[in-house]
Design an enzyme around this catalytic site. Structure first.
Site, PDB file in Angstrom:
ATOM      1  N   HIS A  42      -3.189 -38.594  35.263  1.00  0.00           N
ATOM      2  CA  HIS A  42      -1.930 -39.053  34.662  1.00  0.00           C
ATOM      3  C   HIS A  42      -2.193 -39.633  33.283  1.00  0.00           C
ATOM      4  O   HIS A  42      -3.346 -39.925  32.931  1.00  0.00           O
ATOM      5  CB  HIS A  42      -1.299 -40.136  35.549  1.00  0.00           C
ATOM      6  CG  HIS A  42      -2.170 -41.355  35.638  1.00  0.00           C
ATOM      7  ND1 HIS A  42      -3.196 -41.460  36.556  1.00  0.00           N
ATOM      8  CD2 HIS A  42      -2.204 -42.489  34.902  1.00  0.00           C
ATOM      9  CE1 HIS A  42      -3.809 -42.622  36.383  1.00  0.00           C
ATOM     10  NE2 HIS A  42      -3.226 -43.261  35.383  1.00  0.00           N
ATOM     11  N   HIS A 124      -4.101 -41.400  26.777  1.00  0.00           N
ATOM     12  CA  HIS A 124      -5.304 -40.751  27.306  1.00  0.00           C
ATOM     13  C   HIS A 124      -5.116 -40.442  28.786  1.00  0.00           C
ATOM     14  O   HIS A 124      -4.325 -41.093  29.464  1.00  0.00           O
ATOM     15  CB  HIS A 124      -6.528 -41.658  27.127  1.00  0.00           C
ATOM     16  CG  HIS A 124      -6.475 -42.897  27.947  1.00  0.00           C
ATOM     17  ND1 HIS A 124      -5.762 -44.015  27.555  1.00  0.00           N
ATOM     18  CD2 HIS A 124      -6.989 -43.194  29.162  1.00  0.00           C
ATOM     19  CE1 HIS A 124      -5.857 -44.934  28.483  1.00  0.00           C
ATOM     20  NE2 HIS A 124      -6.604 -44.471  29.480  1.00  0.00           N
TER      21      HIS A 124
HETATM   22  P1  ATP Z   1      -9.379 -49.239  39.412  1.00  0.00           P
HETATM   23  O1  ATP Z   1      -8.980 -50.266  38.396  1.00  0.00           O
HETATM   24  O2  ATP Z   1      -9.238 -49.706  40.822  1.00  0.00           O
HETATM   25  O3  ATP Z   1     -10.711 -48.625  39.158  1.00  0.00           O
HETATM   26  P2  ATP Z   1      -7.383 -47.584  38.146  1.00  0.00           P
HETATM   27  O4  ATP Z   1      -7.876 -48.096  36.834  1.00  0.00           O
HETATM   28  O5  ATP Z   1      -7.152 -46.120  38.297  1.00  0.00           O
HETATM   29  O6  ATP Z   1      -8.341 -48.013  39.318  1.00  0.00           O
HETATM   30  P3  ATP Z   1      -5.278 -49.461  37.775  1.00  0.00           P
HETATM   31  O7  ATP Z   1      -6.255 -50.485  37.287  1.00  0.00           O
HETATM   32  O8  ATP Z   1      -4.166 -49.898  38.659  1.00  0.00           O
HETATM   33  O9  ATP Z   1      -6.009 -48.280  38.514  1.00  0.00           O
HETATM   34  O10 ATP Z   1      -4.673 -48.778  36.492  1.00  0.00           O
HETATM   35  C1  ATP Z   1      -3.607 -47.860  36.575  1.00  0.00           C
HETATM   36  C2  ATP Z   1      -3.503 -47.111  35.261  1.00  0.00           C
HETATM   37  O11 ATP Z   1      -3.262 -48.019  34.187  1.00  0.00           O
HETATM   38  C3  ATP Z   1      -4.789 -46.371  34.873  1.00  0.00           C
HETATM   39  O12 ATP Z   1      -4.426 -45.207  34.138  1.00  0.00           O
HETATM   40  C4  ATP Z   1      -5.487 -47.342  33.965  1.00  0.00           C
HETATM   41  O13 ATP Z   1      -6.329 -46.684  33.041  1.00  0.00           O
HETATM   42  C5  ATP Z   1      -4.324 -48.002  33.250  1.00  0.00           C
HETATM   43  N1  ATP Z   1      -4.662 -49.383  32.895  1.00  0.00           N
HETATM   44  C6  ATP Z   1      -5.238 -50.297  33.679  1.00  0.00           C
HETATM   45  N2  ATP Z   1      -5.404 -51.467  33.045  1.00  0.00           N
HETATM   46  C7  ATP Z   1      -4.899 -51.282  31.813  1.00  0.00           C
HETATM   47  C8  ATP Z   1      -4.752 -52.117  30.669  1.00  0.00           C
HETATM   48  N3  ATP Z   1      -5.164 -53.382  30.648  1.00  0.00           N
HETATM   49  N4  ATP Z   1      -4.185 -51.566  29.567  1.00  0.00           N
HETATM   50  C9  ATP Z   1      -3.770 -50.299  29.564  1.00  0.00           C
HETATM   51  N5  ATP Z   1      -3.867 -49.469  30.611  1.00  0.00           N
HETATM   52  C10 ATP Z   1      -4.425 -49.942  31.712  1.00  0.00           C
END
Ligand code: ATP
Ligand code: MG
Length: 176
Positions: A42, A124
């Site tokens: 996504h 991204h």
């Molecule tokens: P995990 O953190 O458990 O490894 P994940 O990164 O896929 O898994 P989330 O942290 O819930 O899951 O993030 C969901 C989405 O939001 C992902 O696409 C992640 O890259 C993005 N994301 C997470 N934190 C941020 C942030 N601080 N700023 C921008 N995008 C973010």
């Protein structure tokens, strides 16, 4: 009060996700690391982080009415987030329409008391995690064109070994 971790994203069609999986396989030859599952690929438009369960419900109910202006983004670039050891695919330059979708979404979210992060938007699609080499591959596969007309609201649950995503709402496409 319990909280739910939320984010808004563009979700690729299955054929586009399959093409992106090809990008991931090619990048893995150069960078190593772990390939993300095709069905979870996504492009995050807005990461909200943990919000109260009640606000999560409110947002899920309101999301169908936040209509995106349809647009197109060319995926033609590999990039690396060094600190997170992530390799991603995205547009080399952010198209104005996608930036506007991001900005408009955060303006709408401000009405719910949510504030945009200070960092600029870097669109991204995470393809690999835990990469071993921080240098992205020299060339890319053929660029992919992504036409989008809606976004989804996703709840992200932490599990051992990663997160599980659950789509809880989607914006209604504009009438043609
Ligand atoms: P995990 O953190 O458990 O490894 P994940 O990164 O896929 O898994 P989330 O942290 O819930 O899951 O993030 C969901 C989405 O939001 C992902 O696409 C992640 O890259 C993005 N994301 C997470 N934190 C941020 C942030 N601080 N700023 C921008 N995008 C973010
Ligand atoms: Mg994360």
């Amino acid at each position: 009060m319990s909280t739910v971790r939320l984010f808004f994203a563009l979700w690729p069609s299955p054929p586009l996700a399959a093409s992106l999986a090809g990008w991931a396989e090619q990048a893995r030859l150069a960078c190593g690391g772990r390939v993300m599952r095709t069905e979870t690929l996504h492009l995050t438009l807005a990461f909200l982080g943990p919000v109260d369960a009640q606000l999560a419900d409110t947002l899920a109910c309101a999301t169908p009415e936040h209509r995106l202006t349809p647009g197109e983004v060319a995926l033609d670039h590999y990039g690396v987030f060094n600190r997170q050891r992530i390799l991603w695919a995205g547009p080399g330059n952010t198209p104005a329409g996608l930036q506007a979708a991001h900005d408009g979404l955060w303006q709408w979210l401000a009405g719910f008391g949510l504030a945009a992060p200070p960092q600029p938007f870097r669109p991204h699609i995470t393809l690999l995690r835990n990469i071993e080499h921080a240098q992205p591959p020299q060339g890319t596969p053929a660029p992919l064109s992504w036409r989008y007309d809606r976004m989804v609201l996703v709840a992200s649950e932490s599990l051992t070994g990663g997160s599980r995503y659950r789509v809880i709402a989607q914006s209604r496409p504009r009438d043609p």
